[in-house]
Design an enzyme around this catalytic site. Sequence first.
Site, PDB file in Angstrom:
ATOM      1  CB  SER A  52      -0.900   0.053   1.230  1.00 56.57           C
ATOM      2  OG  SER A  52      -1.623  -1.121   1.363  1.00 56.57           O
ATOM      3  CB  THR A  83      -0.805   6.091   0.548  1.00 59.30           C
ATOM      4  OG1 THR A  83      -1.610   4.937   0.330  1.00 59.30           O
ATOM      5  CG2 THR A  83      -1.369   7.225  -0.293  1.00 59.30           C
ATOM      6  CB  THR A 130      -2.103   4.714   4.052  1.00 58.90           C
ATOM      7  OG1 THR A 130      -2.634   4.482   2.765  1.00 58.90           O
ATOM      8  CG2 THR A 130      -1.632   6.155   4.183  1.00 58.90           C
ATOM      9  N   GLY A 136     -10.033   6.909   1.621  1.00 57.78           N
ATOM     10  CA  GLY A 136      -9.658   8.314   1.593  1.00 57.78           C
ATOM     11  C   GLY A 136     -10.769   9.266   1.226  1.00 57.78           C
ATOM     12  NE  ARG A 192      -8.747   7.264  -4.356  1.00 59.96           N
ATOM     13  CZ  ARG A 192      -8.187   7.010  -3.184  1.00 59.96           C
ATOM     14  NH1 ARG A 192      -6.888   6.814  -3.076  1.00 59.96           N
ATOM     15  NH2 ARG A 192      -8.935   6.931  -2.093  1.00 59.96           N
ATOM     16  CB  VAL A 193      -5.222  12.263  -5.763  1.00 61.04           C
ATOM     17  CG1 VAL A 193      -4.528  12.750  -4.498  1.00 61.04           C
ATOM     18  CG2 VAL A 193      -4.238  12.272  -6.941  1.00 61.04           C
ATOM     19  N   GLY A 194      -6.187  10.241  -3.244  1.00 59.01           N
ATOM     20  CA  GLY A 194      -6.987  10.128  -2.021  1.00 59.01           C
ATOM     21  C   GLY A 194      -6.659  11.204  -1.013  1.00 59.01           C
ATOM     22  CG  ASP A 195      -6.938   9.993   3.042  1.00 62.91           C
ATOM     23  OD1 ASP A 195      -6.840   9.069   2.197  1.00 62.91           O
ATOM     24  OD2 ASP A 195      -6.593   9.855   4.222  1.00 62.91           O
ATOM     25  CB  THR A 214      -4.793   4.458   7.468  1.00 59.81           C
ATOM     26  OG1 THR A 214      -4.645   3.434   6.476  1.00 59.81           O
ATOM     27  CG2 THR A 214      -5.368   3.845   8.732  1.00 59.81           C
ATOM     28  N   GLY A 215      -7.219   4.354   5.471  1.00 58.73           N
ATOM     29  CA  GLY A 215      -8.522   3.820   5.110  1.00 58.73           C
ATOM     30  C   GLY A 215      -9.094   4.525   3.898  1.00 58.73           C
TER      31      GLY A 215
HETATM   32  N1  ASP Z   1      -6.120   6.513   2.588  1.00 61.19           N
HETATM   33  C1  ASP Z   1      -5.538   5.917   1.417  1.00 61.19           C
HETATM   34  C2  ASP Z   1      -6.213   6.459   0.204  1.00 61.19           C
HETATM   35  O1  ASP Z   1      -7.422   6.615   0.215  1.00 61.19           O
HETATM   36  C3  ASP Z   1      -5.667   4.441   1.362  1.00 61.19           C
HETATM   37  C4  ASP Z   1      -5.255   3.668   2.531  1.00 61.19           C
HETATM   38  O2  ASP Z   1      -5.126   4.133   3.654  1.00 61.19           O
HETATM   39  O3  ASP Z   1      -5.050   2.471   2.307  1.00 61.19           O
HETATM   40  O4  ASP Z   1      -5.550   6.651  -0.781  1.00 61.19           O
END
Ligand code: ASP
Length: 337
Positions: free
Chosen positions: A93, A213, A195, A249, A223-226, A246-247
């Site tokens: 990850s 991450t 992450t 996003g 795609r870009v997350g948090d 984490t998780g």
């Molecule tokens: N938070 C990360 C994202 O959404 C993913 C993760 O924590 O696994 O990109």
Amino acid sequence: MSINRRKFLNRSILSSFALSLGIISCKDEKAKSTDVAEASLTNSAPKYPITIATWDNRGATEAAMKELLAGKRALDGVEAGAKIPEANPKDTSVGYGGFPDRDGNVTLDACIMDEKGNAGAVTFLQGIKHPISVARKVMEETPHVMLSGQGALDFAIAQGFKQEEMLTENAAKAWKKWLEKKEYQPKVNSERHDTIGILAIDQKGDISGACTTSGMAFKMHGRVGDSPIIGAGMYVDNEVGGAAATGLGEYVMTTLGSFLIVELMRQGMTPQEACEEAVKRIVKKYEDTGEPFQVGYIALNKQGDHGAYSIQKGFNYALYHKENEAFEADYFNKDKK
Ligand code: ASP
């Protein structure tokens, strides 16, 4: 004040002293399983240097603490810590070895923030093993906070970073398997969401944070997350403390989770109470959106008190103050498996 009972995963035999001498490493330790009570005492004596990381990233907290014990800045600590999973091909990850997007590209996101409120971030960066170090360069060498995609890559190369293949054999294999069904389901912990968000307070009492991450496995291209978003994936304020996520996003971004936690601590909540409130906000807004999903938070206030909380069972974290330990976090969905 709240007392949080957490399942003790593993207690390191390391003392800070032994680690600082480089005599032993925590990697080969065997897991014990005992229960310990962890106090979250807001007005207790300062507990630092200290570092906390999402998931059982004890390699990262070990690397961070080494910097802190050498008298370096918390910023150096969090960067050193984040680089450990970034370089680990087994960590699917983060960084090298991270699972690709649905088109087979490993695209990396990271951010870093120091005690002065300086911040740097990169998003959609390809071919660079240590996005966290590029993020630090963005912070230190540019007038900007965030660089993306080709611009981030050009900047990294100009700064002397080496371009490398990030897709490992193992990640390519997993991607090919995913292609057979092409189902995108960010299931609860099934992708481990490893992450790394890491926070540290140095010997002077200053705080910094980092988050890095490869994002959600098999995400849409682009795609870009948090994780690289200051205030979402990570946030620190030297007057108050810091938080990291984490998780899934998308829900962390739309609730600005890390910023929220820091602001709740500013208003008097303990780190634990603030993490719980931030999780509850997500649950309240998004609980009926379909598949169960996971979000986990860690937080640290300026005294060195910490908190951690997630929606689902299965989130854990590494904490290194006097010893390098990993704990199972408390969670919201107690009635579900
Ligand atoms: N938070 C990360 C994202 O959404 C993913 C993760 O924590 O696994 O990109």
